[in-house]
Design an enzyme around this catalytic site. Structure first.
Site, PDB file in Angstrom:
ATOM      1  N   ASN A 128      34.945  53.772  45.531  1.00 21.91           N
ATOM      2  CA  ASN A 128      34.706  52.732  43.388  1.00 21.91           C
ATOM      3  C   ASN A 128      35.222  52.168  44.114  1.00 21.91           C
ATOM      4  O   ASN A 128      36.257  51.819  44.662  1.00 21.91           O
ATOM      5  CB  ASN A 128      35.620  54.316  43.481  1.00 21.91           C
ATOM      6  CG  ASN A 128      35.124  54.668  42.035  1.00 21.91           C
ATOM      7  OD1 ASN A 128      34.216  54.510  41.727  1.00 21.91           O
ATOM      8  ND2 ASN A 128      36.505  55.395  41.087  1.00 21.91           N
ATOM      9  N   LYS A 129      36.214  52.390  42.223  1.00 26.57           N
ATOM     10  CA  LYS A 129      37.081  51.092  42.300  1.00 26.57           C
ATOM     11  C   LYS A 129      38.196  51.103  43.058  1.00 26.57           C
ATOM     12  O   LYS A 129      38.928  52.473  43.905  1.00 26.57           O
ATOM     13  CB  LYS A 129      37.070  51.468  40.699  1.00 26.57           C
ATOM     14  CG  LYS A 129      38.723  49.881  40.713  1.00 26.57           C
ATOM     15  CD  LYS A 129      37.918  48.883  40.488  1.00 26.57           C
ATOM     16  CE  LYS A 129      38.605  47.413  39.745  1.00 26.57           C
ATOM     17  NZ  LYS A 129      38.744  47.231  38.451  1.00 26.57           N
TER      18      LYS A 129
ATOM     19  N   ASP B 255      31.010  54.354  42.908  1.00 24.46           N
ATOM     20  CA  ASP B 255      29.321  53.798  43.022  1.00 24.46           C
ATOM     21  C   ASP B 255      28.024  53.904  44.335  1.00 24.46           C
ATOM     22  O   ASP B 255      27.497  54.048  44.044  1.00 24.46           O
ATOM     23  CB  ASP B 255      30.219  51.983  43.491  1.00 24.46           C
ATOM     24  CG  ASP B 255      30.673  51.370  41.991  1.00 24.46           C
ATOM     25  OD1 ASP B 255      29.736  51.544  40.955  1.00 24.46           O
ATOM     26  OD2 ASP B 255      32.091  51.455  42.125  1.00 24.46           O
TER      27      ASP B 255
END
Length: 320
Positions: free
Chosen positions: A211-212, A202
């Site tokens: 990121n996640k 991201d």
């Protein structure tokens, strides 16, 4: 008083409430906002170029605040502001903002496709690929490798709390790609069966890839097992700094973890986390594979408009 209109605010609010779409989908949705800033959509027509520019700036700040973890929105907003600033009339400022947003989005989509093609070349026949969350660019790379005739399998994590891994697994199965869905916590156990790890991103700063949640755990497990771990993304994910100073990330709804939790139980539901760039074998972009040092240098060189930087400095929590 805001110079945006109700329709633009509605779209921005929808973007803010979206906790399952990836950056590519969010970016395309953001492109729907700027056509709403034309004189026909205003409650009153902007009477000066200064008013029109301010409407563009307010809209760009609102978009970035709506999804502060997605750096392509920040890059989009910065580009739109810089273009609108050079306009000589109110109508030209609004029209140039709309055109600039579409140019940025189309370029980003082409770059993401090119990054996916680059990543597909890393997937060999008989390989097992592990992925986390639902990156549209990673998905495109997997589909591209399948179209190239390679017979491989994928291990996908559920990616809690929103379980977007299930959607990814269903899509892969629809492309006749062999896929196994596992719990996030089982990722380390699966490393003995894995040949390569591909995840999205991201945001990338000179220090971290965001990121996640769970990405760092997977990267550490891969590092311990000597397995290659790559992020696949276009270079719109690169930004020069973390623009917010707080040390904790924004939290999602506690009810996503435990609806009706008993009194006295504190729930922390983080969607995203930073992982040091040095944990990655490489960052696969439209320009090919970047080392962690190259990615850090490219991120440091990205330009963000000062108007946005100043606005973000006043917000709590880190931008990711």
């Amino acid at each position: 008083m805001s110079r945006r209109n109700i329709q633009a605010d509605q779209v921005i609010n929808q973007i803010a409430a979206d906790n399952s779409s990836g950056a590519a989908q969010i970016l395309r949705r953001a492109g729907e906002v700027f056509p709403l800033l034309t004189a026909r959509q205003f409650g009153h027509a902007p009477t000066s170029v200064e008013e029109a520019r301010q409407a563009v700036i307010e809209t760009c700040i609102a978009l970035v605040r709506a999804q502060p973890h997605m750096s392509p929105l920040l890059r989009l907003a910065s580009f739109v502001i810089s273009v609108a600033r050079t306009a000589e009339g109110a109508g030209e400022a609004l029209e140039s903002a709309e055109a600039a947003s579409m140019t940025f989005i189309e370029n980003s989509e082409r770059a993401a496709h090119a990054a996916a093609v680059q990543a597909a070349s890393l997937i060999r026949s008989d390989a097992t690929v592990l992925t986390h969350s639902r990156s549209s660019t990673v998905l495109a790379a997997l589909v591209e490798a399948k179209r190239a005739g390679r017979d491989f399998s994928v291990i996908a994590t559920e990616s809690r709390p929103m379980l977007e891994g299930r959607s990814l697994a269903e899509t892969l199965a629809g492309h006749a790609i062999r896929v196994t869905l596992i719990a996030d916590a089982a990722a380390s156990l699966a490393m003995d069966k894995v040949d390569i790890i591909l995840v999205g991103a991201d945001t990338i700063t000179p220090q971290n890839l965001v990121n996640k949640i769970g990405t760092r755990m997977i990267a550490l497990a891969a590092r311990a097992g000597g397995l290659p771990v790559y992020s696949v993304c276009d270079t719109s994910k690169l930004i020069p700094a973390d623009y917010r100073s707080a040390s904790v990330f924004d939290e999602g709804s506690a009810s996503e973890l435990w609806p009706d939790a008993p009194k006295g139980v504190r729930l922390v539901n983080c969607y995203f986390e930073p992982t040091p760039l040095t944990y990655f074998t490489g960052i696969i972009t439209e320009d090919g594979a970047l080392s962690s040092q190259e990615a850090a240098s490219r991120a440091a060189g990205a330009s963000i408009d000062d108007v946005l930087v100043n606005a973000l400095d006043r917000l709590p929590g880190p931008i990711r």
